[in-house]
Design an enzyme around this catalytic site. Structure first.
Site, PDB file in Angstrom:
ATOM      1  N   GLY A  31     -25.762 -28.444  17.686  1.00  0.00           N
ATOM      2  CA  GLY A  31     -26.760 -28.338  16.626  1.00  0.00           C
ATOM      3  C   GLY A  31     -26.174 -27.957  15.283  1.00  0.00           C
ATOM      4  N   HIS A  34     -24.702 -32.028  10.822  1.00  0.00           N
ATOM      5  CA  HIS A  34     -24.251 -32.467   9.495  1.00  0.00           C
ATOM      6  C   HIS A  34     -23.957 -33.953   9.569  1.00  0.00           C
ATOM      7  CE1 HIS A  34     -20.322 -32.372  11.354  1.00  0.00           C
ATOM      8  NE2 HIS A  34     -20.502 -31.093  11.667  1.00  0.00           N
ATOM      9  N   GLY A  36     -21.319 -35.605   9.808  1.00  0.00           N
ATOM     10  CA  GLY A  36     -20.362 -36.004  10.849  1.00  0.00           C
ATOM     11  C   GLY A  36     -21.084 -36.298  12.163  1.00  0.00           C
ATOM     12  N   HIS A  37     -22.024 -35.413  12.539  1.00  0.00           N
ATOM     13  CA  HIS A  37     -22.817 -35.657  13.759  1.00  0.00           C
ATOM     14  C   HIS A  37     -23.647 -36.928  13.607  1.00  0.00           C
ATOM     15  CE1 HIS A  37     -22.650 -31.065  14.146  1.00  0.00           C
ATOM     16  NE2 HIS A  37     -22.139 -31.480  15.289  1.00  0.00           N
ATOM     17  N   LYS A 149     -12.341 -34.474  14.829  1.00  0.00           N
ATOM     18  CA  LYS A 149     -12.075 -33.172  14.191  1.00  0.00           C
ATOM     19  C   LYS A 149     -11.594 -32.173  15.243  1.00  0.00           C
ATOM     20  CE  LYS A 149     -15.654 -30.574  13.166  1.00  0.00           C
ATOM     21  NZ  LYS A 149     -15.473 -29.470  14.134  1.00  0.00           N
ATOM     22  N   GLN A 153     -10.153 -30.782  21.892  1.00  0.00           N
ATOM     23  CA  GLN A 153     -11.336 -30.984  22.746  1.00  0.00           C
ATOM     24  C   GLN A 153     -11.391 -32.433  23.252  1.00  0.00           C
ATOM     25  OE1 GLN A 153     -15.405 -29.233  22.162  1.00  0.00           O
ATOM     26  NE2 GLN A 153     -15.828 -31.209  21.232  1.00  0.00           N
ATOM     27  N   ILE A 176     -15.231 -36.665   9.451  1.00  0.00           N
ATOM     28  CA  ILE A 176     -15.951 -36.906   8.190  1.00  0.00           C
ATOM     29  C   ILE A 176     -15.739 -35.669   7.308  1.00  0.00           C
ATOM     30  CG2 ILE A 176     -18.198 -37.455   7.159  1.00  0.00           C
ATOM     31  CD1 ILE A 176     -17.171 -39.577   9.150  1.00  0.00           C
ATOM     32  N   SER A 186     -20.302 -27.425  11.547  1.00  0.00           N
ATOM     33  CA  SER A 186     -21.470 -26.534  11.536  1.00  0.00           C
ATOM     34  C   SER A 186     -21.048 -25.130  11.111  1.00  0.00           C
ATOM     35  CB  SER A 186     -22.085 -26.461  12.930  1.00  0.00           C
ATOM     36  OG  SER A 186     -22.320 -27.751  13.417  1.00  0.00           O
TER      37      SER A 186
END
Ligand code: PAF
Length: 230
Positions: A31, A34, A36-37, A149, A153, A176, A186
């Site tokens: 959540g 932004h 990028g999401h 980014k 992960q 982004i 976030s």
């Protein structure tokens, strides 16, 4: 856009989609969305018939209780952004829905998680792998979207998919950035004005380092041995 709050509701929905031969894209997030999401969601909408976006601040990947407490949570603003970006179903479960009982299984990615971020956040990638595995099982996606980014992960999730034979394609989407070069995150909301002003210097330094390495690789090396007198 539908909002689903229980694991059973998501499973029932994805079962229907699978029976109807619809391609499912999954965008897992915590959540505080932004741009990028939203680019991940738009890419998922383009590549698939339906898109599930999960918004869940996952407690098991935080090794610091205060960090978990302070993580930004803006569910109404998130929901308002997702429909127009192409999300079909927003999955917003409670902690009890995702963890009806404490998990016993431990993920250990060996050297992959002993460097970089993993070195400083013990147990972090165990938590990420746990929640991502649960999200894969509940939403049964054909493709899952993650931002580059979080490079480590992405590597851990690639390993997870290979080791557990998840039948899906991982799509890693480019970072982004804000106009001044700072990667969108976030967590940027939590930077003080001074830290926010300084943050783009990190990207500038990395970009400079990368260009120097590249330059070095293209500079012809002196061939001193050719001129040796012996
Ligand atoms: O990248 C994130 O936001 C989280 O680590 C993820 C993949 C949604 C798992 O909680």
């Amino acid at each position: 856009m539908e909002i689903l709050q229980s694991a059973a509701a998501l499973q029932a929905q994805t079962e229907i989609w699978r029976q109807n031969k619809l391609r499912i894209g999954l965008v897992p997030t915590m959540g505080a969305l932004h741009e990028g999401h939203l680019q991940l969601v738009r890419a998922a909408a383009q590549d698939n018939d339906v898109v599930v976006v999960s918004v869940f601040v996952n407690p098991t990947q935080f090794n610091n209780a205060e960090d978990f407490r302070l993580y930004p949570r803006v569910p109404d603003a998130d929901a308002a952004l997702l429909g127009p970006a192409g999300c079909t179903a927003l999955f917003m479960p409670s902690v009890e829905q995702m963890y009806p009982q404490p998990t016993v299984l431990r993920f250990d990615f060996g050297p992959l998680e002993q460097v970089m971020e993993g070195e400083h956040r013990p147990g972090h990638f165990h938590g990420v792998a746990t929640v991502v595995s649960k999200l894969f099982h509940l939403s049964r996606p054909h493709r899952a979207y993650f931002g580059q980014k979080d490079l480590q992960q992405v590597a851990v999730i690639r390993q997870l998919i290979a080791d557990l034979s998840f039948d899906l394609e991982l799509v890693a989407y480019p970072t982004i950035r804000e106009a001044d070069g700072l990667a969108m995150s976030s967590r940027n909301r939590r930077l003080s004005p001074e830290a926010r002003a300084a943050a783009p210097r990190l990207y500038e330094a990395l970009a400079l380092g990368a260009s120097l390495v590249e330059e070095q690789q293209h500079t012809p090396k002196p061939c001193s041995r050719l001129w040796s007198s012996s």
